[in-house]
Design an enzyme around this catalytic site. Structure first.
Site, short mmCIF file in Angstrom:
data_model
loop_
_atom_site.label_atom_id
_atom_site.label_comp_id
_atom_site.label_asym_id
_atom_site.label_seq_id
_atom_site.Cartn_x
_atom_site.Cartn_y
_atom_site.Cartn_z
N ASN A 64 0.84 -1.19 0.00
CA ASN A 64 0.00 0.00 0.00
C ASN A 64 0.88 1.24 0.00
O ASN A 64 1.67 1.44 0.94
CB ASN A 64 -0.92 -0.02 1.23
CG ASN A 64 -1.91 1.14 1.23
OD1 ASN A 64 -1.52 2.28 1.01
ND2 ASN A 64 -3.17 0.84 1.48
N ASP A 113 -0.08 4.44 -0.02
CA ASP A 113 -0.77 5.66 0.43
C ASP A 113 0.17 6.66 1.09
O ASP A 113 0.08 7.86 0.85
CB ASP A 113 -1.86 5.33 1.46
CG ASP A 113 -3.03 4.60 0.88
OD1 ASP A 113 -3.87 4.14 1.66
OD2 ASP A 113 -3.11 4.47 -0.36
N HIS A 114 1.06 6.17 1.97
CA HIS A 114 1.78 7.12 2.81
C HIS A 114 3.04 7.69 2.19
O HIS A 114 3.65 8.60 2.74
CB HIS A 114 1.95 6.53 4.21
CG HIS A 114 0.61 6.27 4.83
ND1 HIS A 114 -0.29 7.29 5.04
CD2 HIS A 114 -0.01 5.13 5.16
CE1 HIS A 114 -1.41 6.76 5.51
NE2 HIS A 114 -1.27 5.46 5.58
N ARG A 117 3.52 18.83 1.72
CA ARG A 117 4.04 20.11 1.23
C ARG A 117 3.50 20.48 -0.15
O ARG A 117 3.89 21.50 -0.72
CB ARG A 117 5.57 20.02 1.13
CG ARG A 117 6.30 20.10 2.45
CD ARG A 117 6.26 21.50 3.03
NE ARG A 117 6.95 21.59 4.30
CZ ARG A 117 8.25 21.81 4.42
NH1 ARG A 117 9.03 21.87 3.33
NH2 ARG A 117 8.80 21.90 5.62
N HIS A 124 -5.35 3.72 -1.93
CA HIS A 124 -6.67 4.04 -1.38
C HIS A 124 -7.07 5.44 -1.85
O HIS A 124 -6.53 6.43 -1.34
CB HIS A 124 -6.58 3.97 0.14
CG HIS A 124 -7.89 4.16 0.83
ND1 HIS A 124 -7.99 4.09 2.21
CD2 HIS A 124 -9.15 4.41 0.38
CE1 HIS A 124 -9.25 4.30 2.56
NE2 HIS A 124 -9.97 4.48 1.47
N ARG A 162 -6.88 12.83 0.84
CA ARG A 162 -5.83 13.29 1.75
C ARG A 162 -4.44 12.81 1.32
O ARG A 162 -3.45 13.39 1.68
CB ARG A 162 -6.12 12.81 3.17
CG ARG A 162 -6.05 11.32 3.31
CD ARG A 162 -6.32 10.87 4.74
NE ARG A 162 -7.72 11.10 5.14
CZ ARG A 162 -8.24 10.64 6.28
NH1 ARG A 162 -7.47 9.97 7.13
NH2 ARG A 162 -9.49 10.87 6.61
N HIS A 163 -4.36 11.71 0.57
CA HIS A 163 -3.04 11.24 0.12
C HIS A 163 -3.05 10.88 -1.37
O HIS A 163 -2.65 11.67 -2.19
CB HIS A 163 -2.47 10.11 0.99
CG HIS A 163 -3.45 9.06 1.43
ND1 HIS A 163 -4.26 8.37 0.57
CD2 HIS A 163 -3.72 8.55 2.67
CE1 HIS A 163 -5.00 7.50 1.24
NE2 HIS A 163 -4.70 7.60 2.52
N THR A 176 -7.30 6.79 10.27
CA THR A 176 -7.10 5.70 9.32
C THR A 176 -8.36 4.83 9.38
O THR A 176 -9.28 5.11 10.15
CB THR A 176 -5.83 4.89 9.63
OG1 THR A 176 -5.65 3.89 8.61
CG2 THR A 176 -5.92 4.21 10.98
N THR A 177 -8.38 3.81 8.58
CA THR A 177 -9.57 2.94 8.58
C THR A 177 -9.78 2.36 9.98
O THR A 177 -8.86 1.83 10.58
CB THR A 177 -9.40 1.81 7.57
OG1 THR A 177 -9.19 2.40 6.28
CG2 THR A 177 -10.63 0.92 7.51
N GLY A 234 -2.44 -2.50 9.84
CA GLY A 234 -1.64 -2.47 11.07
C GLY A 234 -0.59 -3.55 11.17
O GLY A 234 0.04 -3.73 12.21
N GLY A 269 1.14 -1.47 4.32
CA GLY A 269 1.63 -0.19 3.81
C GLY A 269 2.41 0.61 4.83
O GLY A 269 3.63 0.77 4.72
N HIS A 270 1.70 1.05 5.87
CA HIS A 270 2.32 2.03 6.79
C HIS A 270 3.66 1.56 7.34
O HIS A 270 4.65 2.29 7.31
CB HIS A 270 1.33 2.32 7.94
CG HIS A 270 1.78 3.41 8.84
ND1 HIS A 270 2.47 3.16 10.01
CD2 HIS A 270 1.67 4.76 8.74
CE1 HIS A 270 2.76 4.30 10.60
NE2 HIS A 270 2.28 5.29 9.85
C1 LIG Z 1 -8.30 -0.48 4.57
C2 LIG Z 1 -7.00 -0.28 5.23
O1 LIG Z 1 -6.75 -0.73 6.31
C3 LIG Z 1 -5.95 0.51 4.54
O2 LIG Z 1 -5.66 -0.11 3.36
C4 LIG Z 1 -6.39 1.93 4.29
O3 LIG Z 1 -5.71 2.45 3.16
C5 LIG Z 1 -6.05 2.74 5.53
O4 LIG Z 1 -6.28 4.07 5.24
P1 LIG Z 1 -5.02 5.06 5.21
O5 LIG Z 1 -4.06 4.49 4.19
O6 LIG Z 1 -5.62 6.38 4.79
O7 LIG Z 1 -4.41 5.03 6.58
N1 LIG Z 2 -5.84 -2.94 3.54
C1 LIG Z 2 -4.67 -2.76 4.39
C2 LIG Z 2 -3.63 -1.97 3.65
O1 LIG Z 2 -3.70 -1.82 2.45
C3 LIG Z 2 -2.48 -1.40 4.38
O2 LIG Z 2 -2.83 -1.07 5.71
P1 LIG Z 2 -1.61 -0.52 6.62
O3 LIG Z 2 -0.50 -1.55 6.55
O4 LIG Z 2 -1.17 0.79 6.02
O5 LIG Z 2 -2.20 -0.41 8.00
#
Ligand SMILES: CC(=O)[C@@H](O)[C@H](O)COP(=O)(O)O
Ligand SMILES: NCC(=O)COP(=O)(O)O
Length: 253
Positions: free
Chosen positions: A20, A22-23, A31, A56, A62-63, A113-114, A205, A226-227
């Protein structure tokens, strides 16, 4: 190689890894710069062994931005797993872009977050139509749900071929007893999902310290992470952060 061929090329029993990104976009949006570029992150992750790229497209943007999704749709060599809310706007985008996978997730603008899984059981008629529309467009639908029998049975009833079990409660557990209880809940959800003929993924998570127990559950097909990977990449680079996680989820030791 088509996305299905890529999935089929994975070794039997291998746990697939969706990255993922996203971040990476969160850092860019902080910025309003052109960097870091999520496109670059996706290609580095694919080269490091990612089986899919998850992004996402939130209603509040937001991202991840629409242009990220549109550009990556024509660039990715693995699979795009587009996460989105089950809204008319997002349904139109998914049917226009036709990613390999689309994971329906709940969203609240004020959430950090979700927070939980999609309430499929409480929205069956709407989600049955929504899933059918995506399937008609050739998109494989996944539903991001809590590890409960009601949500699993509802996911099967609305016609989704894939579910992603929300592992946030497991990841956030504050005692070993609570974590064990959540892990058992996930394990039972995977078993029920497989018995219903669903592909069962998991995510949210997961990190380098808690992922192995989830990856070791018989029947888990893909982990979306992802995170924690983007966080590790800050210090050791994205290539090695992805390789480390890919190795971790498939090592027997
Ligand atoms: C559904 C999930 O748990 C993540 O894939 C989602 O993308 C979390 O949202 P953020 O990435 O905005 O934290
Ligand atoms: N659906 C979970 C995802 O894509 C990533 O979640 P996270 O590892 O950023 O919490």
């Amino acid at each position: 190689m088509s996305s299905d061929q890529i999935a089929l090329s994975a070794k039997p029993g291998e746990v697939l890894l969706g990255i993922n990104i996203d971040h990476v976009a969160t850092l860019r949006q902080a910025r309003g710069t052109r960097y870091p570029e999520p496109i670059q992150a996706a290609l580095v992750a694919e080269q490091a062994g990612a089986d899919a790229i998850t992004l996402h497209l939130r209603e509040d943007r937001r991202h991840i931005q629409d242009r990220d999704v549109e550009l990556l749709r024509g660039i990715l060599q693995t699979r795009m797993n587009l996460e989105m809310a089950a809204t008319v706007e997002m349904g139109d985008i998914a049917c226009r872009l036709r990613p390999a996978d689309c994971c329906l997730v709940p969203e609240r603008r004020e959430e950090l977050t979700t927070e939980g899984g999609l309430d499929v059981a409480g929205n069956q008629p709407y989600l049955t139509d929504f899933c059918a529309r995506l399937a008609e467009a050739g998109v494989r639908v996944s539903l991001f749900i809590d590890a409960t029998p009601a949500q699993l049975e509802a996911a099967h009833a609305v016609g989704a071929p894939v579910v992603e079990i929300h592992t946030g409660h497991y990841a956030d557990a504050e005692t070993p007893e609570a974590r064990t209880a959540e892990l058992d809940r996930v394990r039972q959800a995977v078993e029920l999902g497989r018995s219903l003929g669903l592909q069962v993924n998991a995510g949210h998570g997961l990190d380098y310290h808690n992922v192995k127990a989830i990856a070791a559950i018989e029947g888990v097909r893909e982990l979306n992470i992802g995170h924690s990977i983007i966080a590790r990449a800050v210090f050791s680079g994205l290539d090695s952060a992805v390789r480390d996680m890919k190795h971790l989820i498939n090592s027997q030791t």
